[in-house]
Design a protein around this motif. Structure first.
Motif, PDB file in Angstrom:
ATOM      1  N   ARG A 195       0.810  -1.187   0.000  1.00 54.44           N
ATOM      2  CA  ARG A 195       0.000   0.000   0.000  1.00 54.44           C
ATOM      3  C   ARG A 195       0.860   1.260   0.000  1.00 54.44           C
ATOM      4  O   ARG A 195       0.542   2.233  -0.671  1.00 54.44           O
ATOM      5  CB  ARG A 195      -0.915  -0.040   1.217  1.00 54.44           C
ATOM      6  CG  ARG A 195      -1.892   1.064   1.266  1.00 54.44           C
ATOM      7  CD  ARG A 195      -2.870   0.862   2.384  1.00 54.44           C
ATOM      8  NE  ARG A 195      -3.723   2.015   2.485  1.00 54.44           N
ATOM      9  CZ  ARG A 195      -4.651   2.169   3.372  1.00 54.44           C
ATOM     10  NH1 ARG A 195      -4.863   1.228   4.259  1.00 54.44           N
ATOM     11  NH2 ARG A 195      -5.374   3.244   3.405  1.00 54.44           N
ATOM     12  N   VAL A 196       1.950   1.258   0.756  1.00 56.16           N
ATOM     13  CA  VAL A 196       2.845   2.404   0.801  1.00 56.16           C
ATOM     14  C   VAL A 196       3.508   2.617  -0.557  1.00 56.16           C
ATOM     15  O   VAL A 196       3.651   3.747  -1.025  1.00 56.16           O
ATOM     16  CB  VAL A 196       3.913   2.217   1.907  1.00 56.16           C
ATOM     17  CG1 VAL A 196       4.990   3.268   1.820  1.00 56.16           C
ATOM     18  CG2 VAL A 196       3.260   2.250   3.280  1.00 56.16           C
ATOM     19  N   ALA A 197       3.899   1.546  -1.208  1.00 55.53           N
ATOM     20  CA  ALA A 197       4.558   1.648  -2.511  1.00 55.53           C
ATOM     21  C   ALA A 197       3.631   2.254  -3.568  1.00 55.53           C
ATOM     22  O   ALA A 197       4.105   2.883  -4.517  1.00 55.53           O
ATOM     23  CB  ALA A 197       5.044   0.276  -2.957  1.00 55.53           C
ATOM     24  N   LEU A 210       9.860   0.646  10.423  1.00 54.91           N
ATOM     25  CA  LEU A 210       9.250   1.801   9.765  1.00 54.91           C
ATOM     26  C   LEU A 210      10.300   2.692   9.109  1.00 54.91           C
ATOM     27  O   LEU A 210      10.071   3.254   8.040  1.00 54.91           O
ATOM     28  CB  LEU A 210       8.428   2.612  10.763  1.00 54.91           C
ATOM     29  CG  LEU A 210       7.151   1.949  11.257  1.00 54.91           C
ATOM     30  CD1 LEU A 210       6.526   2.782  12.363  1.00 54.91           C
ATOM     31  CD2 LEU A 210       6.178   1.742  10.117  1.00 54.91           C
ATOM     32  N   ASN A 211      11.458   2.815   9.744  1.00 52.77           N
ATOM     33  CA  ASN A 211      12.539   3.594   9.160  1.00 52.77           C
ATOM     34  C   ASN A 211      12.996   2.987   7.834  1.00 52.77           C
ATOM     35  O   ASN A 211      13.164   3.701   6.842  1.00 52.77           O
ATOM     36  CB  ASN A 211      13.701   3.689  10.146  1.00 52.77           C
ATOM     37  CG  ASN A 211      14.778   4.627   9.662  1.00 52.77           C
ATOM     38  OD1 ASN A 211      14.487   5.673   9.095  1.00 52.77           O
ATOM     39  ND2 ASN A 211      16.019   4.257   9.886  1.00 52.77           N
ATOM     40  N   ASP A 212      13.197   1.670   7.806  1.00 50.64           N
ATOM     41  CA  ASP A 212      13.574   0.995   6.561  1.00 50.64           C
ATOM     42  C   ASP A 212      12.499   1.178   5.490  1.00 50.64           C
ATOM     43  O   ASP A 212      12.805   1.459   4.328  1.00 50.64           O
ATOM     44  CB  ASP A 212      13.801  -0.500   6.803  1.00 50.64           C
ATOM     45  CG  ASP A 212      15.081  -0.770   7.564  1.00 50.64           C
ATOM     46  OD1 ASP A 212      15.970   0.106   7.582  1.00 50.64           O
ATOM     47  OD2 ASP A 212      15.181  -1.868   8.144  1.00 50.64           O
ATOM     48  N   LEU A 213      11.249   1.031   5.882  1.00 52.31           N
ATOM     49  CA  LEU A 213      10.143   1.201   4.955  1.00 52.31           C
ATOM     50  C   LEU A 213      10.117   2.611   4.362  1.00 52.31           C
ATOM     51  O   LEU A 213       9.938   2.788   3.150  1.00 52.31           O
ATOM     52  CB  LEU A 213       8.819   0.905   5.675  1.00 52.31           C
ATOM     53  CG  LEU A 213       7.555   0.995   4.849  1.00 52.31           C
ATOM     54  CD1 LEU A 213       7.452  -0.195   3.913  1.00 52.31           C
ATOM     55  CD2 LEU A 213       6.346   1.057   5.760  1.00 52.31           C
ATOM     56  N   CYS A 214      10.323   3.599   5.211  1.00 53.07           N
ATOM     57  CA  CYS A 214      10.308   4.988   4.737  1.00 53.07           C
ATOM     58  C   CYS A 214      11.496   5.297   3.837  1.00 53.07           C
ATOM     59  O   CYS A 214      11.347   5.995   2.838  1.00 53.07           O
ATOM     60  CB  CYS A 214      10.289   5.939   5.933  1.00 53.07           C
ATOM     61  SG  CYS A 214       8.702   5.950   6.784  1.00 53.07           S
ATOM     62  N   VAL A 215      12.650   4.780   4.152  1.00 57.14           N
ATOM     63  CA  VAL A 215      13.825   5.010   3.302  1.00 57.14           C
ATOM     64  C   VAL A 215      13.629   4.361   1.939  1.00 57.14           C
ATOM     65  O   VAL A 215      13.916   4.969   0.906  1.00 57.14           O
ATOM     66  CB  VAL A 215      15.107   4.482   3.990  1.00 57.14           C
ATOM     67  CG1 VAL A 215      16.271   4.431   3.024  1.00 57.14           C
ATOM     68  CG2 VAL A 215      15.452   5.349   5.186  1.00 57.14           C
ATOM     69  N   GLN A 216      13.124   3.165   1.907  1.00 56.33           N
ATOM     70  CA  GLN A 216      12.916   2.459   0.641  1.00 56.33           C
ATOM     71  C   GLN A 216      11.869   3.129  -0.237  1.00 56.33           C
ATOM     72  O   GLN A 216      11.966   3.080  -1.459  1.00 56.33           O
ATOM     73  CB  GLN A 216      12.498   1.015   0.906  1.00 56.33           C
ATOM     74  CG  GLN A 216      13.585   0.170   1.495  1.00 56.33           C
ATOM     75  CD  GLN A 216      13.064  -1.179   1.987  1.00 56.33           C
ATOM     76  OE1 GLN A 216      11.885  -1.489   1.834  1.00 56.33           O
ATOM     77  NE2 GLN A 216      13.950  -1.955   2.589  1.00 56.33           N
ATOM     78  N   LEU A 265      10.023  10.142   7.880  1.00 56.70           N
ATOM     79  CA  LEU A 265       9.477   9.547   9.102  1.00 56.70           C
ATOM     80  C   LEU A 265       9.569  10.557  10.228  1.00 56.70           C
ATOM     81  O   LEU A 265      10.636  11.083  10.520  1.00 56.70           O
ATOM     82  CB  LEU A 265      10.252   8.281   9.469  1.00 56.70           C
ATOM     83  CG  LEU A 265       9.840   7.568  10.754  1.00 56.70           C
ATOM     84  CD1 LEU A 265       8.404   7.074  10.645  1.00 56.70           C
ATOM     85  CD2 LEU A 265      10.785   6.415  11.040  1.00 56.70           C
ATOM     86  N   ILE A 266       8.440  10.856  10.843  1.00 57.09           N
ATOM     87  CA  ILE A 266       8.384  11.769  11.980  1.00 57.09           C
ATOM     88  C   ILE A 266       7.790  11.004  13.152  1.00 57.09           C
ATOM     89  O   ILE A 266       6.700  10.447  13.054  1.00 57.09           O
ATOM     90  CB  ILE A 266       7.529  13.011  11.664  1.00 57.09           C
ATOM     91  CG1 ILE A 266       8.121  13.755  10.473  1.00 57.09           C
ATOM     92  CG2 ILE A 266       7.428  13.916  12.885  1.00 57.09           C
ATOM     93  CD1 ILE A 266       7.292  14.909  10.007  1.00 57.09           C
TER      94      ILE A 266
END
Length: 97
Positions: free
Chosen positions: A1-3, A30-36, A41-42
């Motif tokens: 969904r994020v992608a 979540l950090n890995d997900l946001c970087v990819q 990320l806040i």
């Protein structure tokens, strides 16, 4: 969904309210997900902090970046006035004289 959001928006952020004691593993995920997926990320540790982030983002929404960009001083007088005005005992009026 994020992608799926990758091309829909120019700026993507994920605001996370952290309310668990052992949050290091979920935050790493979540950090890995946001970087990819090119997200910002806040992390907020309280509801008030999360609300302040949302208010700030909403306040700057649709405005250009000149409000937060560093001001460039082009003339010598502007540069000297800025330098002298940054000294605590000298105000900008005194520095410009």
């Amino acid at each position: 969904r994020v992608a799926e959001l990758r091309t829909d928006f120019e700026y993507r952020m994920m605001l996370v309210h952290v309310d668990v004691e052992d949050s290091s593993n979920p935050i790493l995920f979540l950090n890995d997900l946001c970087v990819q997926n090119d997200f910002t990320l806040i992390l907020a540790w309280s509801e008030e902090e999360a609300a302040r982030y949302l208010e700030t983002v909403k306040a700057f929404d649709g405005k250009d970046d000149s409000l937060i960009r560093k001001r460039e001083f082009t003339t010598h007088i502007e540069q000297v006035t800025h330098a002298l005005g940054s000294v605590r005992s000298v105000n900008k009026t005194d520095a410009s004289q």
